[in-house]
Design a protein around this motif. Structure first.
Motif, PDB file in Angstrom:
ATOM      1  N   ILE B 305     -32.467  58.633  12.283  1.00 27.02           N
ATOM      2  CA  ILE B 305     -33.000  57.952  13.421  1.00 27.02           C
ATOM      3  C   ILE B 305     -33.234  58.744  14.629  1.00 27.02           C
ATOM      4  O   ILE B 305     -34.162  58.838  15.373  1.00 27.02           O
ATOM      5  CB  ILE B 305     -32.244  56.746  13.700  1.00 27.02           C
ATOM      6  N   ILE B 306     -32.048  59.343  15.029  1.00 32.61           N
ATOM      7  CA  ILE B 306     -31.997  60.157  16.279  1.00 32.61           C
ATOM      8  C   ILE B 306     -32.760  61.130  16.376  1.00 32.61           C
ATOM      9  O   ILE B 306     -33.407  61.439  17.381  1.00 32.61           O
ATOM     10  CB  ILE B 306     -30.475  60.546  16.802  1.00 32.61           C
ATOM     11  N   ALA B 307     -32.806  62.115  15.476  1.00 31.19           N
ATOM     12  CA  ALA B 307     -33.480  63.514  15.361  1.00 31.19           C
ATOM     13  C   ALA B 307     -34.953  63.130  15.384  1.00 31.19           C
ATOM     14  O   ALA B 307     -35.892  63.773  15.999  1.00 31.19           O
ATOM     15  CB  ALA B 307     -33.235  64.412  14.027  1.00 31.19           C
ATOM     16  N   PRO B 308     -35.618  62.363  14.472  1.00 32.76           N
ATOM     17  CA  PRO B 308     -37.133  61.958  14.876  1.00 32.76           C
ATOM     18  C   PRO B 308     -37.390  61.026  16.047  1.00 32.76           C
ATOM     19  O   PRO B 308     -38.440  61.378  16.520  1.00 32.76           O
ATOM     20  CB  PRO B 308     -37.230  60.732  13.639  1.00 32.76           C
ATOM     21  N   VAL B 374     -23.448  54.158  16.540  1.00 31.39           N
ATOM     22  CA  VAL B 374     -22.732  54.640  15.590  1.00 31.39           C
ATOM     23  C   VAL B 374     -22.470  56.274  15.633  1.00 31.39           C
ATOM     24  O   VAL B 374     -21.416  56.714  15.273  1.00 31.39           O
ATOM     25  CB  VAL B 374     -23.541  54.439  14.004  1.00 31.39           C
ATOM     26  N   ARG B 375     -23.376  56.845  16.296  1.00 32.90           N
ATOM     27  CA  ARG B 375     -23.087  58.327  16.769  1.00 32.90           C
ATOM     28  C   ARG B 375     -21.958  58.364  17.585  1.00 32.90           C
ATOM     29  O   ARG B 375     -21.035  59.396  17.293  1.00 32.90           O
ATOM     30  CB  ARG B 375     -24.466  58.889  17.458  1.00 32.90           C
ATOM     31  N   LEU B 425     -24.221  65.846  15.675  1.00 32.55           N
ATOM     32  CA  LEU B 425     -23.945  64.517  16.290  1.00 32.55           C
ATOM     33  C   LEU B 425     -22.783  64.544  17.385  1.00 32.55           C
ATOM     34  O   LEU B 425     -22.966  63.862  18.313  1.00 32.55           O
ATOM     35  CB  LEU B 425     -23.663  63.373  15.287  1.00 32.55           C
ATOM     36  N   ALA B 426     -21.563  65.401  17.107  1.00 32.46           N
ATOM     37  CA  ALA B 426     -20.604  65.102  18.005  1.00 32.46           C
ATOM     38  C   ALA B 426     -20.584  66.644  19.002  1.00 32.46           C
ATOM     39  O   ALA B 426     -19.832  66.465  19.752  1.00 32.46           O
ATOM     40  CB  ALA B 426     -19.373  65.325  17.094  1.00 32.46           C
TER      41      ALA B 426
END
Lengths: 96, 473
Positions: B305-308, B374-375, B425-426
C-alpha cells in the motif's frame, strides 16, 4: 468486489493513465487480487497506535548557490522556444 | 601484473598500492570479462569503458578506491550519462548532474564502467520488468538475478565490477545480492544521501553498496555515508570508519531469531543454512535469543500500500513536458496520458493505479491510513525486539533464484520480499551475505537486521558470519 471497471477508469484518469482495451481485463483482475490481499490489514487492531510524526528534517540555509545552468536544466525538454519549455495550452482555447 | 587477479576491492586496493597492478591494467581485464560475458548476462544497459579507462589512468592509487571499477544502477544519476530507470519514458534521458553518492565515489577514486539494468523504476524482484531486456544470473543463465538491482548484483558476481551501488526500497539490494551470491547492504534510512536517486518510495528508498565481501561493503560505506545538505532526510552524524569497526568475533552479541517467521515455507536448503549459521554464531561467541514480532507478516501488505502510494505521487513528474518521452495529444491532459501510457510498462502502471486507488477519496482511511498505522506498529515491535537482541538473523529470500519467466503472478512475485521489507518500513539497517549454495549450486543469502544507526555493528557481525562460512575476510 473491491474495484470495478468504472472505479478503475476513474483512478486511471486521476493518475493520467490510459487503459487500453487489451489491458483492461488483466489489470482489473490483478488489482482486485492485490487489493484483496492488502485488505487483510483491516483485521489488525490499530486503535492503540500513536502515529509518531517523523523527526524534523534539517533544512539547509536558504542561500543562493551554484545550480544547473539554464541550458542544462532545459536540455532534456521535448520542445523549447526562446529558452522556455513549450507546453500545450492549459487554459483552454487553441494553441499558438 | 601478478597472474592472479584480485577477487575483492580490498585485495585490489592492496595490489594497486603495492604497484603489483595498475588501475588501467585491471580495467582492461574487466573489459575483457565484460565483452566476453555481458552478451549473455546482460548486466549493463550502457557501458562507458573508454571513458572509464581514461578515468582509471587518472586515478590516484593512494585514493580510497584507487581506480576500482564500481557499477551504478541506472536509476542513480551520473552527469552526462543516460539514466533510463529501465523505462521507455526515460530511454533517451541524459542526467544533467550526478547523485551525491556518485560524486563521492568518483572523488574517492572509483571508475564507473557502466550503468546497470533494473526492473523499471526499481519495481520488481527479478529484473524482468526492465523495458529493455532481462538480466541473467551469472550462477545459472536460465535464472533471474533477482531485483530490482539485478544488473548491479550480476555485474559484481560476474566480475564486471569490484563493487556496485543499488537502491533498496523493499529489498532491491539484498534480494538480488542473495540470488547472485554477493553482499548487499541497506543502510539506516538517512545515512546515505538519496540526492540524484530517481525517487520511487521516498520514505523507504535507500542507496546501498553491493560487494564481493562484507569488508568491501564497509570500504564502500566509508565513502558513501555522509550528511548531504541536498537531501532533507539525510542525517548529520559523526563519521564512522566502518572498516576499522569490523571485529573478529561475535563475543557478547545476542542474535535474535524471529518466532513468527519460523513457520514460513522456506526452501529446505535455506532452512539448513540458517541452522549452520546459528551454530557458527554461537561458535563465534554469540548467544541466541528468541524474539517475537507479532505483526511482522503484515509488513508485506503494508508495503504494497505504502510503496505504490508513494510511487504514484513520485512518478507524477513524468508527463512529457520537461524531459523524457513526449507523445502529442489533443490537449495537455491527453498529452500527459498518452505519454505515460506509451512510456510506462505494465508493473509500473499497476503500482501507480494501486497507489492512486489507496490515496483516493473514500479509500484513503481504509488503505493508506490503516497501512501507516500498521507500519508504526511493526516499527515499534521491531524496536522492542532490538532491545533484547543486537541483531536479528533471517533468510534474505524464501527460495533461491527462480527461472526466467517462472513467476508471472505479480502477487507471487511480491512474496519474494517477505523477509526484506520490514527493514525498509522501520528504516533500520539490514545486510544480505552469502551463506552457501543449494543442491542446484545456486547461492543462498541470509540477512541480519539491527537497530537504527547500528550500521557498523551489522557490518561487523555479518563479516564474522560470512568469514566463518568460508567467505573472503
Amino acid at each position: 468486489m473491491i474495484i470495478d471497471k468504472e472505479t478503475l477508469e476513474h483512478v486511471a484518469s486521476l493518475a493520467r493513465l490510459e487503459i487500453t482495451p487489451d489491458e483492461d481485463g488483466s489489470l482489473l483482475g490483478d488489482l482486485e487480487r492485490i487489493l484483496g490481499y492488502v485488505a487483510q490489514l483491516g483485521s489488525v487492531d490499530t486503535s492503540a497506535i500513536v502515529s509518531k510524526r517523523p523527526a524534523m528534517t534539517e533544512l539547509r540555509p536558504d542561500e543562493p548557490g551554484e545550480g544547473l545552468t539554464r541550458e542544462a536544466g532545459l536540455g532534456g525538454a521535448p520542445a523549447m522556444r526562446d529558452g522556455f519549455i513549450v507546453v500545450r495550452n492549459v487554459m483552454g482555447g487553441e494553441d499558438e | 601484473m601478478s597472474s592472479e587477479l584480485p577477487r575483492t576491492l580490498e585485495q585490489y586496493r592492496h595490489a594497486v598500492r603495492a604497484h603489483e597492478l595498475s588501475a588501467e591494467e585491471y580495467l582492461d581485464e574487466t573489459r575483457q570479462l565484460i565483452e566476453r560475458g555481458d552478451p549473455q548476462v546482460k548486466a549493463f544497459l550502457h557501458l562507458r569503458l573508454d571513458a572509464a579507462r581514461s578515468d582509471a589512468q587518472a586515478a590516484d592509487p593512494s585514493s580510497p578506491l584507487a581506480g576500482a571499477p564500481i557499477a551504478v544502477k541506472d536509476n542513480i544519476m551520473m552527469a552526462g550519462e543516460r539514466c533510463t530507470c529501465g523505462s521507455r519514458i526515460l530511454e533517451h534521458y541524459v542526467a544533467p548532474y550526478s547523485a551525491t553518492v556518485v560524486q563521492s565515489l568518483l572523488a574517492a577514486g572509483a571508475v564507473v564502467p557502466g550503468k546497470t539494468n533494473l526492473d523499471e523504476f526499481a519495481m520488481g524482484s527479478s529484473t524482468e520488468n526492465s523495458a529493455f531486456f532481462p538480466t541473467h544470473n551469472p550462477a545459472d543463465l536460465s535464472r533471474v538475478p533477482g531485483g530490482s538491482s539485478g544488473g548491479s548484483t550480476a555485474a559484481v558476481a560476474a566480475g564486471f565490477a569490484l563493487g556496485a551501488i543499488g537502491s533498496d526500497t523493499g529489498g532491491s539490494v539484498r534480494q538480488p545480492a542473495a540470488f547472485c551470491g554477493v553482499v548487499g547492504f541497506k543502510p539506516t534510512y538517512g545515512l546515505v544521501s538519496r540526492y540524484g536517486l530517481v525517487a520511487f518510495g521516498s520514505s523507504l528508498d535507500c542507496i546501498g553498496p553491493i560487494a564481493r565481501s562484507v569488508r568491501d561493503a564497509a570500504l564502500m560505506m566509508n565513502v558513501m555515508a555522509a550528511h548531504d545538505p541536498k537531501d532533507a532526510t539525510s542525517v548529520r552524524r559523526s563519521p564512522v570508519d566502518f572498516e576499522a569497526a569490523l571485529q573478529p568475533t561475535l563475543a557478547g552479541k545476542r542474535v535474535g531469531i524471529i518466532r513468527e517467521l519460523q513457520g514460513l515455507d522456506v526452501q529446505p536448503e535455506i532452512a539448513a543454512a540458517m541452522e549452520t549459521t546459528r551454530k557458527a554464531a554461537v561458535k563465534s561467541g554469540a548467544s541466541l535469543v528468541d524474539v517475537s514480532l507479532p505483526h511482522i507478516l503484515s509488513a508485506l501488505p503494508v508495503y504494497y500500500i505504502i510503496a505504490p502510494a508513494e510511487c504514484s505521487a513520485n512518478l507524477g513528474r513524468f508527463d512529457g513536458v520537461r524531459y523524457g518521452l513526449h507523445e502529442d495529444g489533443r490537449d495537455m491532459t491527453e498529452t500527459y496520458s498518452k505519454t505515460r501510457n506509451a512510456g510506462f510498462g505494465t508493473e509500473v502502471k499497476r503500482r501507480i493505479l494501486i497507489g492512486a486507488f489507496v490515496l483516493s477519496a473514500g479509500y484513503y482511511d481504509a488503505y493508506y491510513k490503516k497501512a501507516s498505522s500498521v507500519r508504526q506498529l511493526i516499527t515499534d515491535e521491531l524496536d522492542a525486539a532490538l532491545q533484547s537482541a543486537d541483531v536479528l538473523l533471517t533468510p534474505t529470500t524464501p527460495t533461491t533464484a527462480f527461472r526466467l519467466g517462472a513467476v508471472t503472478d505479480p502477487l507471487e512475485m511480491y512474496k519474494a520480499d517477505v523477509f526484506t521489507i520490514p527493514a525498509n518500513l522501520a528504516g533500520v539497517p539490514a545486510i544480505s551475505f552469502p551463506a552457501g549454495k543449494d543442491a542446484a549450486g545456486l547461492p543462498i543469502g541470509l540477512q541480519l537486521m539491527g537497530p537504527r544507526w547500528s550500521d557498523a555493528d551489522i557490518l561487523s557481525c555479518a563479516n564474522v558470519l560470512f568469514t566463518a562460512l568460508g567467505g573472503e575476510s
